[in-house]
Design an enzyme around this catalytic site. Structure first.
Site, short mmCIF file in Angstrom:
data_model
loop_
_atom_site.label_atom_id
_atom_site.label_comp_id
_atom_site.label_asym_id
_atom_site.label_seq_id
_atom_site.Cartn_x
_atom_site.Cartn_y
_atom_site.Cartn_z
N SER A 131 0.83 -1.20 0.00
CA SER A 131 0.00 0.00 0.00
C SER A 131 0.87 1.26 0.00
CB SER A 131 -0.95 -0.05 1.20
OG SER A 131 -1.95 0.94 1.09
N ASP A 141 -9.73 -5.16 -4.50
CA ASP A 141 -9.16 -4.15 -3.61
C ASP A 141 -9.93 -2.84 -3.79
OD1 ASP A 141 -7.58 -2.31 -2.22
OD2 ASP A 141 -5.70 -3.22 -2.84
N HIS A 186 -7.69 -5.71 0.20
CA HIS A 186 -6.48 -4.87 0.23
C HIS A 186 -5.38 -5.47 1.10
CE1 HIS A 186 -4.12 -1.24 -0.02
NE2 HIS A 186 -4.12 -1.09 1.28
#
Length: 466
Positions: free
Chosen positions: A314, A402, A441
């Site tokens: 991320s 995601d 995610h």
């Protein structure tokens, strides 16, 4: 055949609008052929036409802005006029619109503190009450907790202290579980099949008797020496994990990644950036968190010559690419490969598509109040630029479902890397994970095929130098 250097002319009349282009090959490209102006027509050079087009485009954009800016309050006002809502409801709705959709974005624009807070989310911590000095509390036995001081510059005497974990590989723990006093935890830990024929395993087998005699029991006084001794041993592989925003290095999905890498017999070093967890409460910036990552990498480089792999998740993918680009620019010893989990192209693209931005992203002043100020304050994380500034191989993994970092941003970064990197550099891989698996995610670490993908990628490039 059309010439690329021909002149376009606009022929404007009261009844039609046509454009002609030269079709012949002329020695003088400024003399177009077969253009015969008709009566009452005016020849307009392309430069003037371009200015007119830009003016009309600007006018169209202004009209759209006015429309979008007034559609919400206008709808509320019309509903009041025709009696669908009362005066009190009208006042509440307009107040909400002004405070949330106008005032709040303006406050965000002029508050660097608020911009950093929303980006890094250091105030979100979980699990509550986690003792980061005791990684065994979340199942990470044989893990050392320590701290590194990051100096802002040569004259900085105090620096910023950041918390770090060093997770030992499973084959090393198996050899020294008695000395580490983790026999029960190790025997209860059901792990997949291990690799026992690599260089590091052979080195462990050879050196274990001498190390056991030197370290009959691992206690706080000799813990650093023992862990660095194993880190220095030839044949090993080190993974630096750069986490995303929110929480700490001890949050659930991150510890699952450490265990995955441990079971592949890799050393894992994970840390909390400044402002997170038990690291010093200094407001993070892009420059600051990249410097933190650089310092952890420097610590490893000073201890061992074993290959280092960077794994970013991320927001950590932006830190990873920025750090690798800086190392390449400084011509320092570089990592052997980079793994990017759920990456984005840059913060400007990501913030527009983030769930937190849903009620703001269609506002005509979104770029003015939110995107551009972050860019101006150097909160950019431009992975789409950094990926073509370092030569190491890249593996991108992304789940189709995601919603925090949309899948197409990761794929777009992959395409940018393919198009912009030199062919002499390391390759770029992309692995998608079907939305039906619901990894989202954070939980790609639960994909059964991921360990094999990681192992194959690391073994292919751990000895490669680009």
């Amino acid at each position: 055949m059309h010439r690329t250097d021909c002149i376009f002319l606009a022929l404007i009349s009261t009844d039609r609008y046509n454009t002609y282009a030269s079709g012949q090959n002329h020695s003088n490209p400024l003399t177009p052929d077969r253009i015969e102006p008709k009566p009452n027509h005016i020849l307009i050079p392309i430069s003037i036409r371009s200015k007119v087009t830009k003016t009309m485009s600007g006018l169209h954009s202004t009209i759209n802005t006015i429309c979008y800016a007034t559609i919400i309050p206008g709808t509320i006002f019309i509903s009041w006029l025709i009696g669908l809502v009362g005066l009190r409801c009208l006042q509440v709705c307009l107040l909400f619109f002004i405070l949330v959709l106008v005032v709040l974005p303006l406050v965000f624009r002029y508050s660097v503190t608020l911009q950093r807070g929303i980006l890094f989310l250091t105030f979100i911590t979980y699990p509550k009450g986690l003792d980061l000095t005791n990684p065994a509390g979340i199942g990470l036995y044989a893990t050392r907790n320590f701290y590194i001081t990051v100096k802002e510059n040569d004259s900085d005497e105090d620096g910023v202290r950041i918390g770090v974990w060093h997770v030992l590989p499973r084959n090393a723990v198996r050899r020294f579980k008695r000395e580490l006093q983790v026999e029960e935890a190790f025997d209860q830990d059901i792990a997949p099949d291990e690799r026992r024929d690599d260089d590091y395993e052979q080195e462990l087998r050879l050196m274990a008797p001498a190390i056991k005699s030197e370290f009959p029991s691992i206690v706080p006084e000799n813990e650093q020496l023992f862990y660095e001794r194993l880190l220095r041993m030839p044949g090993g592989t080190v993974v630096i994990y750069l986490h995303g925003n929110t929480a700490t290095r001890g949050s659930g999905h991150r510890s699952e990644v450490y265990k995955l890498l441990r079971n592949l017999n890799y050393h894992v070093l994970s840390f909390d950036y400044r402002g997170y967890a038990d690291s010093d409460p200094v407001s993070p910036t892009e420059e600051g968190v990249v410097r933190d990552a650089m310092m952890v990498y420097e610590y490893i480089a000073n201890v061992t010559s074993n290959p280092v792999i960077i794994w970013g998740h991320s927001l950590g993918t932006g830190v990873a690419t920025h750090m690798c680009a800086r190392l390449a620019h400084l011509k320092e010893r570089a990592p052997r490969a980079v793994i990017l989990e759920s990456p984005f192209t840059n913060i400007r693209d990501e913030i527009r598509l983030h769930p937190f931005s849903r009620i703001f992203k269609h506002l005509p002043w979104f770029d003015f109040a939110i995107s551009r100020p972050m860019y101006s304050n150097r909160l950019r994380f431009e992975s789409d630029i950094h990926v073509h500034e370092f030569p190491q191989p890249i593996m991108i993994i992304h789940a189709e479902d995601d919603v925090v970092v949309p899948f197409h941003l990761g794929y777009q970064l992959y395409r940018i890397a393919l198009d912009s990197r030199s062919r002499a550099w390391g390759p770029v891989e992309f692995h998608r994970f079907d939305r039906s698996k619901r990894y989202g995610h954070k939980y790609l670490c639960r994909a059964p095929e991921l360990p094999g993908l990681v192992q194959h990628f690391v073994e292919n490039y751990r000895k490669a130098v680009y």
